[in-house]
Design an enzyme around this catalytic site. Sequence first.
Site, PDB file in Angstrom:
ATOM      1  CG  ASP A 105      27.365  37.401  74.045  1.00 32.50           C
ATOM      2  OD1 ASP A 105      26.494  37.925  73.327  1.00 32.50           O
ATOM      3  OD2 ASP A 105      28.475  37.056  73.603  1.00 32.50           O
ATOM      4  CE1 TYR A 321      28.503  32.584  73.126  1.00 35.29           C
ATOM      5  CE2 TYR A 321      29.195  33.028  75.386  1.00 35.29           C
ATOM      6  CZ  TYR A 321      28.850  33.478  74.122  1.00 35.29           C
ATOM      7  OH  TYR A 321      28.859  34.811  73.862  1.00 35.29           O
ATOM      8  NE  ARG A 323      32.523  35.506  70.672  1.00 35.73           N
ATOM      9  CZ  ARG A 323      33.002  36.519  69.957  1.00 35.73           C
ATOM     10  NH1 ARG A 323      33.052  37.726  70.474  1.00 35.73           N
ATOM     11  NH2 ARG A 323      33.440  36.338  68.728  1.00 35.73           N
TER      12      ARG A 323
END
Length: 665
Positions: A105, A321, A323
């Site tokens: 990210d 994942y 987020r």
Amino acid sequence: MAGIVYLCEKPSQARDIARILGATNKTKHYLSSSDVTVTWCFGHLLEMASPDRYGEEYKKWTLETLPIIPDQWRLDVRPKVKAQYKAITQLVDKAGHVVVSTDADREGETIAREILDCCRYQGQISRLWLSALDDASIRYALDNLKPGTETEPLYHAGLGRARADWLVGMNLTRAYTVVARTQGYDRLLPVGRVQTPTLRLVVDRDREIKSFKPVPYWDLVATLATDGGETFAAQWQPPADVADDKGRSLDERTARRMAQQIEDAATRITAAVTKRERVAPPLPYDLGTLQQDASKAADMGAQTVLDTVQSLYETHKAVTYPRTDCRYLPVSMFGEAATVLDAMHRTYPDADAAIAQADSQRRSRAWDDTKITAHHAIIPTTKHADLSRMSAAERRLYEMIRTRYLVQFYDDHKYDHIILSIDIAGATFRATGKAVVVDGWKAVAASNEANGEKINNARLPAVSEGDVCRVAGTEIQAKQTRPPAHYTEGSLIAAMKNVASMVSDDRLRKILKDTAGLGTEATRAGIIATLIDRGFLAKKKKKLVSSDAGRALISILPGAITNPATTAAWEQALDEISAGRITLDDFVARQANWVCQAVDQVQQRGLNVPKGVEPTAQKKCPKCGKPMRKRTGQHGSFWGCTGYPDCTTTAQIGSKQRRKNAAKG
């Protein structure tokens, strides 16, 4: 040369990757084999330098030194991680190839790249893009490294976020705090690019609730009976001249007259409409919707949800994942469906019937490549989970995530929505009901809502247009309009995500996309937690309410600073940097220009501390007349003029006042 260096975000991540790479030689700062080294950060090893690092003149808070706009941005190594930073720089100096292996990210990219920039690394950079930490996902990612240039814009967006936060926080916190002190308000006025407009959302909601004046209205419900003896309820649809914009009767006398009028009146079905409705399975979770649902269902705080699902990802390798802001899945992952379902089946050794009945060949709307952002939705991994090693909160969230994935392999929920229009003595009544045709996915995850519209589940008798009924009874229900609900952590997360829908300014609404929000999926929980820790918000049971200090802060700061739409537009610009459509330099220049204007405004016009916000300094300077405030020196507390350094007048605090101060702690 140290061969290939894999730079991870945290030790646990490094251990997982090193195991697959065969890097088994362990030291305090890295894991290695003959040609591979895996090292790690502890989150951000570097932090933005404080203003005094740019010059001695910035050690004191004065308006004259503002705005502070660095020509060359500085980063300092966090004191507690200097040893790890030094080890990483030594490894990078010898490396010909670095694989950025931090979280996939914006912040993960920044954590690694800012170190490489500080080291002036010039070698090859690749990107390990992990969607899950189970062995199969790590192997796939290692076999499909991305070129470093592909994800470099994420780093630029991360720098943009950090620099914008610094410019706003350092300059405006100083400016408003200094000016407020001259007016006797002796408190820190922290201004945050995202925190301040988030606080305003809650303050505005609390004010709306406080000023709300309930309006009474009356529902008239008639109980109707068919010739066959079946009964059902129908509600009066009052004419516009006695109703509000939502069709509610505002005149009790009219409602009661209507109740008398329809007693023993002729009743006829004027329309009987049946609409076959189908409801697709709800999409899998992104972090925000998981936080919202966990807040409703289990009263879990946003940060608790983030920490818990992060543990499911890192420790248990049970979910992908977390987020993420995406609720869709790439089509390429559809081929793994049977494997994921099998892993879920093995997780529940008593052979969960719902999993066994799922059709792994059924492809829902969730698989859509055109909707994929940097990450896909949160789903279970192909690794079966060990429920016995999970906490109660982890099991709860895992169950929610796996159910959202499971329903993708079930039919749509189908039902008949029945609407009856009834004429009673010339007045219009309405009855609605629902008849389930196919349970579909709701057999796995029940819900009483369809497409956001709440449907009356009452069964209606089989009647047709033209049929006659009789009035078996009437009831007047006295009700009141209700104020908006207080925010919860879940509903505040939703509001932060969808600021665009709340914007009234036509110009800003045209600029903002429908998805414009405050913060990111990864940061919103922390923003709320910080506001609570600073005492600007308080959590009362499930409700979030603003404190006196929080309301005072929003009252003092100008609307341009607190407006959520302004920050949402900035966040949208960061997305544009990530996509390579605008440059970091352009974004920071615009931010600097905006901050300069804001500082100039407070320098020229001062600050309007509204009525109701009590100053903390009541004593006036006997020399210049400006407010005095309490200060602390070597010999205890004393009064100091807020006109300092132009006026250096001080006065002792009397023993009576000192006793009061001591009593206040």
